[in-house]
Design a protein around this motif. Structure first.
Motif, PDB file in Angstrom:
ATOM      1  N   LEU A   1     -12.477  10.196   5.453  1.00 28.97           N
ATOM      2  CA  LEU A   1     -12.595  11.558   5.949  1.00 28.97           C
ATOM      3  C   LEU A   1     -14.083  11.844   6.107  1.00 28.97           C
ATOM      4  CD1 LEU A   1     -11.859  14.516   6.550  1.00 28.97           C
ATOM      5  CD2 LEU A   1     -11.538  14.838   4.091  1.00 28.97           C
ATOM      6  N   VAL A   2     -14.469  12.282   7.302  1.00 33.41           N
ATOM      7  CA  VAL A   2     -15.859  12.637   7.541  1.00 33.41           C
ATOM      8  C   VAL A   2     -15.920  14.128   7.854  1.00 33.41           C
ATOM      9  CG1 VAL A   2     -17.907  12.270   8.967  1.00 33.41           C
ATOM     10  CG2 VAL A   2     -16.424  10.334   8.382  1.00 33.41           C
ATOM     11  N   TYR A   3     -16.650  14.862   6.989  1.00 35.19           N
ATOM     12  CA  TYR A   3     -16.968  16.260   7.253  1.00 35.19           C
ATOM     13  C   TYR A   3     -18.292  16.267   8.009  1.00 35.19           C
ATOM     14  CZ  TYR A   3     -13.737  17.561   3.456  1.00 35.19           C
ATOM     15  OH  TYR A   3     -12.653  17.738   2.652  1.00 35.19           O
ATOM     16  N   GLU A   4     -18.359  17.037   9.091  1.00 38.21           N
ATOM     17  CA  GLU A   4     -19.585  17.075   9.902  1.00 38.21           C
ATOM     18  C   GLU A   4     -19.955  18.504  10.258  1.00 38.21           C
ATOM     19  OE1 GLU A   4     -20.873  16.051  14.490  1.00 38.21           O
ATOM     20  OE2 GLU A   4     -19.497  14.681  13.496  1.00 38.21           O
ATOM     21  N   LEU A   5     -21.210  18.833  10.059  1.00 40.41           N
ATOM     22  CA  LEU A   5     -21.791  20.078  10.548  1.00 40.41           C
ATOM     23  C   LEU A   5     -22.928  19.655  11.465  1.00 40.41           C
ATOM     24  CD1 LEU A   5     -21.945  23.163  10.504  1.00 40.41           C
ATOM     25  CD2 LEU A   5     -23.499  22.971   8.544  1.00 40.41           C
ATOM     26  N   ASN A   6     -22.827  20.050  12.755  1.00 41.45           N
ATOM     27  CA  ASN A   6     -23.811  19.538  13.704  1.00 41.45           C
ATOM     28  C   ASN A   6     -24.610  20.659  14.359  1.00 41.45           C
ATOM     29  OD1 ASN A   6     -22.338  20.485  16.037  1.00 41.45           O
ATOM     30  ND2 ASN A   6     -20.987  18.705  15.846  1.00 41.45           N
ATOM     31  N   ASN A   7     -25.561  20.247  15.176  1.00 38.69           N
ATOM     32  CA  ASN A   7     -26.469  21.194  15.833  1.00 38.69           C
ATOM     33  C   ASN A   7     -25.818  21.955  16.988  1.00 38.69           C
ATOM     34  OD1 ASN A   7     -28.510  20.527  14.086  1.00 38.69           O
ATOM     35  ND2 ASN A   7     -29.426  19.003  15.439  1.00 38.69           N
ATOM     36  N   ARG A   8     -24.551  21.707  17.266  1.00 42.17           N
ATOM     37  CA  ARG A   8     -23.802  22.457  18.286  1.00 42.17           C
ATOM     38  C   ARG A   8     -22.955  23.549  17.619  1.00 42.17           C
ATOM     39  NH1 ARG A   8     -23.659  17.296  19.147  1.00 42.17           N
ATOM     40  NH2 ARG A   8     -21.541  17.002  18.411  1.00 42.17           N
ATOM     41  N   ASN A   9     -23.264  23.847  16.345  1.00 44.78           N
ATOM     42  CA  ASN A   9     -22.518  24.835  15.563  1.00 44.78           C
ATOM     43  C   ASN A   9     -21.051  24.467  15.416  1.00 44.78           C
ATOM     44  OD1 ASN A   9     -24.642  26.561  14.890  1.00 44.78           O
ATOM     45  ND2 ASN A   9     -24.538  27.529  16.901  1.00 44.78           N
ATOM     46  N   GLU A  10     -20.774  23.189  15.309  1.00 47.06           N
ATOM     47  CA  GLU A  10     -19.409  22.709  15.129  1.00 47.06           C
ATOM     48  C   GLU A  10     -19.226  22.214  13.698  1.00 47.06           C
ATOM     49  OE1 GLU A  10     -18.437  20.809  19.500  1.00 47.06           O
ATOM     50  OE2 GLU A  10     -19.594  19.628  18.082  1.00 47.06           O
ATOM     51  N   TRP A  11     -18.080  22.525  13.132  1.00 38.59           N
ATOM     52  CA  TRP A  11     -17.652  21.982  11.851  1.00 38.59           C
ATOM     53  C   TRP A  11     -16.462  21.087  12.166  1.00 38.59           C
ATOM     54  CZ3 TRP A  11     -18.484  20.787   7.054  1.00 38.59           C
ATOM     55  CH2 TRP A  11     -17.417  20.573   6.191  1.00 38.59           C
ATOM     56  N   LYS A  12     -16.546  19.832  11.792  1.00 35.62           N
ATOM     57  CA  LYS A  12     -15.475  18.885  12.105  1.00 35.62           C
ATOM     58  C   LYS A  12     -14.988  18.198  10.837  1.00 35.62           C
ATOM     59  CE  LYS A  12     -17.278  17.586  16.642  1.00 35.62           C
ATOM     60  NZ  LYS A  12     -17.658  16.439  17.476  1.00 35.62           N
ATOM     61  N   MET A  13     -13.708  17.856  10.851  1.00 36.89           N
ATOM     62  CA  MET A  13     -13.106  16.993   9.842  1.00 36.89           C
ATOM     63  C   MET A  13     -12.406  15.884  10.607  1.00 36.89           C
ATOM     64  SD  MET A  13     -11.476  19.428   6.917  1.00 36.89           S
ATOM     65  CE  MET A  13     -10.995  20.844   7.892  1.00 36.89           C
ATOM     66  N   ASP A  14     -12.844  14.662  10.406  1.00 31.98           N
ATOM     67  CA  ASP A  14     -12.287  13.519  11.131  1.00 31.98           C
ATOM     68  C   ASP A  14     -11.633  12.575  10.128  1.00 31.98           C
ATOM     69  OD1 ASP A  14     -11.743  11.716  13.206  1.00 31.98           O
ATOM     70  OD2 ASP A  14     -13.651  10.668  12.882  1.00 31.98           O
ATOM     71  N   TYR A  15     -10.327  12.414  10.238  1.00 30.97           N
ATOM     72  CA  TYR A  15      -9.563  11.548   9.348  1.00 30.97           C
ATOM     73  C   TYR A  15      -9.225  10.244  10.052  1.00 30.97           C
ATOM     74  CZ  TYR A  15      -8.336  15.707   6.552  1.00 30.97           C
ATOM     75  OH  TYR A  15      -8.358  16.821   5.763  1.00 30.97           O
ATOM     76  N   THR A  16      -9.347   9.129   9.344  1.00 29.08           N
ATOM     77  CA  THR A  16      -8.832   7.844   9.816  1.00 29.08           C
ATOM     78  C   THR A  16      -8.141   7.173   8.637  1.00 29.08           C
ATOM     79  OG1 THR A  16     -10.902   6.700   9.345  1.00 29.08           O
ATOM     80  CG2 THR A  16     -10.599   7.507  11.591  1.00 29.08           C
ATOM     81  N   ALA A  17      -7.154   6.330   8.935  1.00 32.33           N
ATOM     82  CA  ALA A  17      -6.451   5.616   7.879  1.00 32.33           C
ATOM     83  C   ALA A  17      -5.898   4.316   8.444  1.00 32.33           C
ATOM     84  CB  ALA A  17      -5.315   6.468   7.321  1.00 32.33           C
TER      85      ALA A  17
END
Length: 188
Positions: free
Chosen positions: A103-119
């Motif tokens: 699981l990758v939590y990301e806060l980026n310079n485009r004002n986006e908060w993302k949660m990316d799951y892989t399994a």
């Protein structure tokens, strides 16, 4: 225009451990309920802990919410990320297959908060990962989130029975309280 913590949280790890539940947690192997606490894959029945009446919920009493994940900070020019990794053993909580989750939590310079799951898994299994974090854009614990304006790009939701077990039937959100295809106030 002001910086504030928008993620509802408990003050310490000890508070999370003492109060239990899924608050703020990664949910798995299976978010939601599995009716009768069992499922079949290729003619094999897998029995799970019944931790929601006769049903199974959120991966069981020792699901992903109770596991310690490996954490790695990742910083790039455009984002700050936290990479979490956990490997669930074959048979853990009754589920088949060795399952490695990231699981990758990301806060980026485009004002986006993302949660990316892989399994990935080495056997056929069921999987439904989610997260039980709660956000208030006015600031954590600053009052109700019912005045927030929400839009969800979804025409249908999964129908549930009286025990909140998914039936497999997709139903339209049209003319229902779950119709957020256009921005509207959450409390409507």
């Amino acid at each position: 225009g002001r910086m504030t913590n928008v993620n509802a949280n408990r003050p310490s790890l000890a508070d999370y451990e003492a109060k239990g539940g899924a608050f703020g947690s990664v949910i798995g192997r299976f978010a939601n309920r599995i009716g009768g606490a069992s499922f079949n894959i290729d003619g094999v029945k897998y029995s799970l802990a019944a931790n929601n009446g006769p049903n199974h919920i959120h991966g069981g009493p020792k699901g992903f919410t109770k596991r310690v994940w490996q954490a790695e900070p990742v910083i790039t020019k455009d984002a700050a990320m936290l990479k979490l990794t956990y490997t669930s053993a074959d048979g853990e909580e009754g589920y088949p297959g060795r399952l490695t989750c990231t699981l990758v939590y990301e806060l980026n310079n485009r004002n986006e908060w993302k949660m990316d799951y892989t399994a990935t898994t080495d056997k056929a299994t069921v999987l439904n990962l989610s997260n039980h974090s709660y956000w208030n854009l006015g600031g954590a614990c600053s009052g109700t989130a019912l005045d927030h304006i929400l839009m969800v790009n979804a025409d249908k939701v999964l129908k549930v029975d009286d025990m909140l077990i998914p039936t497999g039937e997709m139903i339209s959100v049209a003319n229902s309280p779950l119709d957020f295809r256009q921005p509207r106030r959450v409390g409507e």
